[in-house]
Design an enzyme around this catalytic site. Structure first.
Site, PDB file in Angstrom:
ATOM      1  N   ASN A 149      -6.568   6.082   4.323  1.00  0.00           N
ATOM      2  CA  ASN A 149      -6.902   6.157   2.905  1.00  0.00           C
ATOM      3  C   ASN A 149      -5.926   5.271   2.174  1.00  0.00           C
ATOM      4  O   ASN A 149      -4.718   5.409   2.331  1.00  0.00           O
ATOM      5  CB  ASN A 149      -6.791   7.614   2.420  1.00  0.00           C
ATOM      6  CG  ASN A 149      -7.251   7.753   0.999  1.00  0.00           C
ATOM      7  OD1 ASN A 149      -7.880   6.847   0.446  1.00  0.00           O
ATOM      8  ND2 ASN A 149      -6.951   8.890   0.392  1.00  0.00           N
ATOM      9  N   SER A 192       0.809  -1.217   0.000  1.00  0.00           N
ATOM     10  CA  SER A 192       0.000   0.000   0.000  1.00  0.00           C
ATOM     11  C   SER A 192       0.839   1.262   0.000  1.00  0.00           C
ATOM     12  O   SER A 192       1.976   1.269   0.450  1.00  0.00           O
ATOM     13  CB  SER A 192      -0.886   0.026   1.237  1.00  0.00           C
ATOM     14  OG  SER A 192      -1.193  -1.245   1.667  1.00  0.00           O
ATOM     15  N   GLY A 193       0.269   2.324  -0.515  1.00  0.00           N
ATOM     16  CA  GLY A 193       0.848   3.657  -0.405  1.00  0.00           C
ATOM     17  C   GLY A 193       0.233   4.294   0.824  1.00  0.00           C
ATOM     18  O   GLY A 193       0.740   4.150   1.916  1.00  0.00           O
ATOM     19  N   CYS A 194      -0.885   4.989   0.666  1.00  0.00           N
ATOM     20  CA  CYS A 194      -1.778   5.302   1.784  1.00  0.00           C
ATOM     21  C   CYS A 194      -1.523   6.605   2.556  1.00  0.00           C
ATOM     22  O   CYS A 194      -0.416   7.100   2.619  1.00  0.00           O
ATOM     23  CB  CYS A 194      -1.817   4.190   2.802  1.00  0.00           C
ATOM     24  SG  CYS A 194      -2.015   2.584   2.080  1.00  0.00           S
ATOM     25  N   GLY A 195      -2.617   7.101   3.132  1.00  0.00           N
ATOM     26  CA  GLY A 195      -2.587   8.261   4.007  1.00  0.00           C
ATOM     27  C   GLY A 195      -3.199   7.910   5.350  1.00  0.00           C
ATOM     28  O   GLY A 195      -4.123   7.094   5.430  1.00  0.00           O
TER      29      GLY A 195
END
Lengths: 391, 518
Positions: free
Chosen positions: A187, A12-15
């Protein structure tokens, strides 16, 4: 390839965003929604979620099981199991609303239960082992009931997650209707596997909830380490191991939270070699014994429990994490902008160092069932779990 | 078996079939040859002959073992050693190797002997495993710019730590059991003084010290000149008990009980009397010129309880200051055996695979007995985890490791550290001629003949061995970095980092890896 079931993960990348009120005052859901939505392009619409603490004061002594089910039959099987293994105080569908862009969501239901953990067993094992009982129940549902997943299992808390952008998931689960003293939000930007509802964050076990940005390169080592202690990774993402590692290290092994964080993101040997003797002895022992629990690769995580919120970066800080405080409120997020969106003039903003945890606990006694892990669990099972070879 | 009587013995000289068909031919270019006779001096097998009368050089290819010493030392590059091009009629079953082995036994009536590891093309799983590498979402780490840690601790670890608050700080409630710190998870395998020369031992010991790792004495005792390397030494206690006394046990940081060896599981050792020189006799505590025979079993170990007895006898003798390793060959039921060893109190279990080297083994043993180390390590690691005792002991793998990628793959399969033997010998000049058992190693490695030993000074051995491991360590850091990992412990047992190419489902199940593309 049945034998390899459960070995997969995604990336994942994600915030991230999280907020805690030190005095346990409740923060409305729209605050966290605003913060995570500010980081929209850190995700790609394939997953978002929220964890909220303090949302079930009427059932504060019960484990709140959030169940996600692909079909009714799975839900019925879960209910049958719960009827045998727990006392149920209340059950209800998790309130959702029809949301544009969210099609064919799974079924969501919550159950407020107490384990049937009593009599002689309880006398011998002690009250803390109720948690172990619940962990094994969660593992049983996740591994044995096809199409059913436990999304959260803590007391007075809950996780809400699914496939969509944060605004959609917030809308779907009616997040604005909840008020919590700790919120975390996520996110998601999965890149290796399509997002699925169970793979969204937060990941939880008991009242531990984790949101994570990054990839755990040590997943294979961590997963096989956890298997030795009875944890089975079934949700196909690397974040799951973090939740179980926290439960193992802090609750079961009784490590103070700071020491557990040292196991997850330990100092380099060069730094350890330069430490004063006693400190060095501890750091060396932590790395030696918990080498397989080290989280390697890029990550920033926020994890919460009934009593605190912790932010932690990998030891070379390959993912962003910013913290800020304003009075009794402490914020942590992937971006400063996400904090300023809900707190325009914080008293202090800082970027935590690589591997250095930001630990914020509630003031003592402000909520029921409050937990503090600053000095290890109050009634931890650490001593019992601490088995030396040859003993 | 009946004994031959004098009457039955053949009167006529019996031809030696094997000599009719040498494995190698020696080609000498008369244009280049300056008759300096270096080849005669360098060939310890007598394959080069100088006729003083005729002032001519000639060759006896039947004596050539293919060590290439003469070729390497010839100042004018006049010599080339080739495979004998003479070919037998092709036959899928009766290859020249099988035919020649029958000739050899028909000539001599003995056991076929070989050195080094299994020469049969039994599947090398290393070559069917490929590693992962980072791309976008998980960035690789550049070991030239970022710390990359190979430090490894061998020894038993508790399942959990107990921590208390003292003077306002977190402190350990009780110290860890004794651990051995390695700066690189590559150690030097047991090779006895006798099997290899003292110079090689001195090189290994010094390299181990400077690399921050360990070398192993093998069952040859510890030469007086090597006591100074004690903190980098593993002393071996094998079935022959050669050179074993309390000072020896206390000299190193760990004691290894050798039960078995990958090259020859189920049999003991034999150092021929010719190799037992004055120095070796002192170190091994046996008479000069006597054969040093190690029995197949330890005669005080006929059960797992007996092994436990010996482990704790050694611990008692060394006041619990030394770790005790137990080395076994990788055999069919290796996982259960390893579990028993760990439960018997061993601090590390050493598994030596089918392809492990040796100074001498019956050829049929070397090539046919045991299982590949890759499968053995995967099975042992899994079994110890399933039983919840993986922390109790370290797992050390050896046998068939050829490069740093093999080391990385073994660690990903579950090993804590590895032993290398053959690569260290190749580093000091071994050409794998497979004749160590003759004691005539022309490269000065597997020999005790004073004039041959001098060919490999200890400082040269040190330099080569040090460079080899230094290079491997750097490659390992590069590979870790490519996988997005900056500490070796995050690779240990991390089978997600491996994928199989061209293996069966059963093989992948045992190795615990997915197929490439999954």
């Amino acid at each position: 390839m049945d034998f390899l079931r459960g070995l997969s993960k995604d990336i994942s990348g994600c915030g991230l965003s999280g907020v805690i009120h030190r005095k346990g005052e409740l923060i409305p859901g729209e605050v966290i929604v605003k913060s995570i939505c500010c980081q929209e392009e850190r995700g790609n619409g394939l997953g978002a979620g929220f964890a909220a603490y303090g949302i079930y004061p009427d059932f504060a002594d019960h484990y709140a099981l959030h169940i996600m089910a692909d079909h009714k039959k799975a839900l019925e099987e879960v209910e049958e199991l719960l009827a045998h293994r727990t006392y149920m105080a209340h059950e209800e569908p998790i309130p959702t609303r029809r949301t544009p862009g969210i099609e064919n969501p799974p079924l969501f239901k919550r159950y407020f239960v107490k384990p049937k953990y009593e009599g002689e067993v309880r006398e011998v094992c002690g009250p803390e082992d109720e948690d172990d009982y619940m962990v094994s129940l969660v593992m049983e549902i996740n591994t044995r009931i096809p199409g059913a997943y436990v999304i959260s299992s803590g007391k007075n808390m809950g996780a809400f997650k699914g496939v969509g952008f944060p605004a959609q998931i917030a809308d779907f689960f009616r997040i604005e209707e909840y008020r919590a003293f700790i919120w975390t939000a996520h996110n998601r930007f999965p890149t290796n596997t399509p997002g699925w509802w169970g793979g969204a964050h937060p990941f939880t076990i008991l009242d531990w909830s984790i949101v994570h940005n990054g990839e755990i390169s040590s997943y294979g080592t961590n997963r096989r380490y956890l298997e030795m202690f009875g944890y089975h990774c079934t949700l196909l993402t690397d974040t799951e191991v973090v939740a179980y590692l926290l439960d193992l290290l802090i609750r079961r092994h009784g490590l103070p939270i700071e020491v557990a964080c040292m196991a997850l993101a330990p100092p380099f040997w060069e730094e350890i070699d330069r430490m004063p003797e006693e400190e060095r002895e501890l750091a060396r022992a932590v790395r030696t014994v918990y080498g397989a629990a080290m989280l390697n690769g890029p990550f920033a995580i926020l994890f919460a429990y009934n009593g605190g919120l912790v932010g932690l970066n990998d030891r070379v800080k390959l993912r962003p994490l910013v913290a800020a405080e304003k009075g009794d409120l402490v914020y942590m997020a992937s971006e400063e902008a996400a904090i300023r969106a809900i707190c325009p003039d914080p008293d202090r903003v800082w970027a935590p160092k690589a591997g250095e945890p930001v630990i914020v606990e509630l003031e003592p006694g402000v909520i029921p069932n409050q937990r503090s892990y600053l000095r290890g669990p109050e009634r931890g099972t650490g001593a019992a779990a601490c088995r030396y070879p040859g003993e | 078996m009946g004994e031959r009587t004098k009457k039955d013995s053949p009167k006529k000289k019996v031809p030696q079939w094997a000599k009719f068909f040498p494995d190698f031919v020696i080609e000498r270019d008369p244009e280049k040859c300056i008759k300096c006779r270096i080849c005669v001096r360098e060939c310890s097998y007598g394959a080069h002959i100088w006729n003083a009368k005729k002032k001519e050089l000639s060759e006896d290819p039947t004596k050539c073992v293919g060590c290439h010493r003469c070729e390497a030392m010839c100042p004018t590059r006049a010599i080339v050693i080739r495979r004998n091009p003479s070919e037998f009629r092709e036959h899928a079953v009766w290859t020249p190797w099988h035919i020649k082995n029958v000739y050899k036994q028909a000539d001599q009536g003995g056991v076929l002997l070989s050195s080094t590891g299994c020469a049969k093309p039994i599947r090398t799983y290393f070559d069917h495993l490929v590693l992962d590498a980072c791309q976008v979402t998980n960035p690789p780490i550049d070991p030239l710019r970022e710390p990359m840690e190979l430090r490894t601790f061998l020894g038993p670890k508790p399942d959990a730590l107990e921590v208390e608050v003292r003077d306002g700080k977190f402190r350990l409630k009780r110290p860890l059991p004794r651990q051995i710190q390695l700066e690189v998870p590559i150690m030097f395998a047991a090779m006895s003084y006798g099997a290899i020369s003292l110079h090689v031992h001195q090189g290994l010991a010094r390299a181990a010290r400077d690399l921050g790792t360990l070398y192993n004495t093998g069952e040859g005792g510890l030469h007086a000149s090597l006591y100074e390397y004690g903190s980098n030494t593993i002393v071996q206690c094998a079935s022959g008990r050669f050179g074993l006394h309390v000072d020896y046990l206390n000299a190193g940081v760990a004691i290894e009980i050798k039960i078995g060896q990958g090259a020859k599981p189920g049999i003991g050792g034999h150092l021929p009397g010719e190799k037992v020189t004055e120095e070796i006799s002192k170190t091994r505590m046996i008479p000069v010129g006597s054969d040093a025979l190690s029995p197949a079993p330890h005669h005080d170990i006929y059960s797992i309880e007996d092994l436990r007895g010996l482990i704790f006898a050694l611990k008692e003798a060394t006041e619990y200051q030394k770790l005790v390793f137990v080395k076994i060959a990788a055999v069919h039921n290796v996982a259960a055996i390893a579990s028993g060893i760990v439960r018997a109190g061993a601090d590390a279990v050493v598994i030596d695979g089918l392809k492990g080297g040796t100074g001498a083994a019956p050829t049929m043993f070397r090539d046919n007995i045991g299982i590949p180390i890759e499968l053995a390590v995967a099975a042992v690691d899994q079994r110890l985890r399933e039983e919840g005792i993986r922390n109790w002991a370290s797992v050390i793998a050896s046998g068939g490791i050829r490069n740093s990628a093999d080391v990385i793959k073994l660690i990903a399969l579950g090993a804590d550290a590895v032993y290398i033997g053959t690569p260290a010998l190749i580093a000091v000049g071994c050409t794998m001629c497979q004749h160590c058992f003759t004691g005539k190693c022309p490269w000065g490695i597997a020999t005790n003949q004073p004039e041959l030993i001098k060919r490999l000074p200890p400082e040269v051995a040190y330099e080569k061995i040090y460079n080899l491991v230094h290079g491997w360590a750097h490659e390992m850091k590069e590979m870790l970095g490519a996988m997005g990992i900056n500490a070796i412990e995050s690779l240990r047992g991390n089978r997600d980092k491996l994928r199989a190419v061209g293996l069966t489902e059963k093989e992948m199940e045992i190795l615990g890896v997915k197929h490439a593309g999954e």
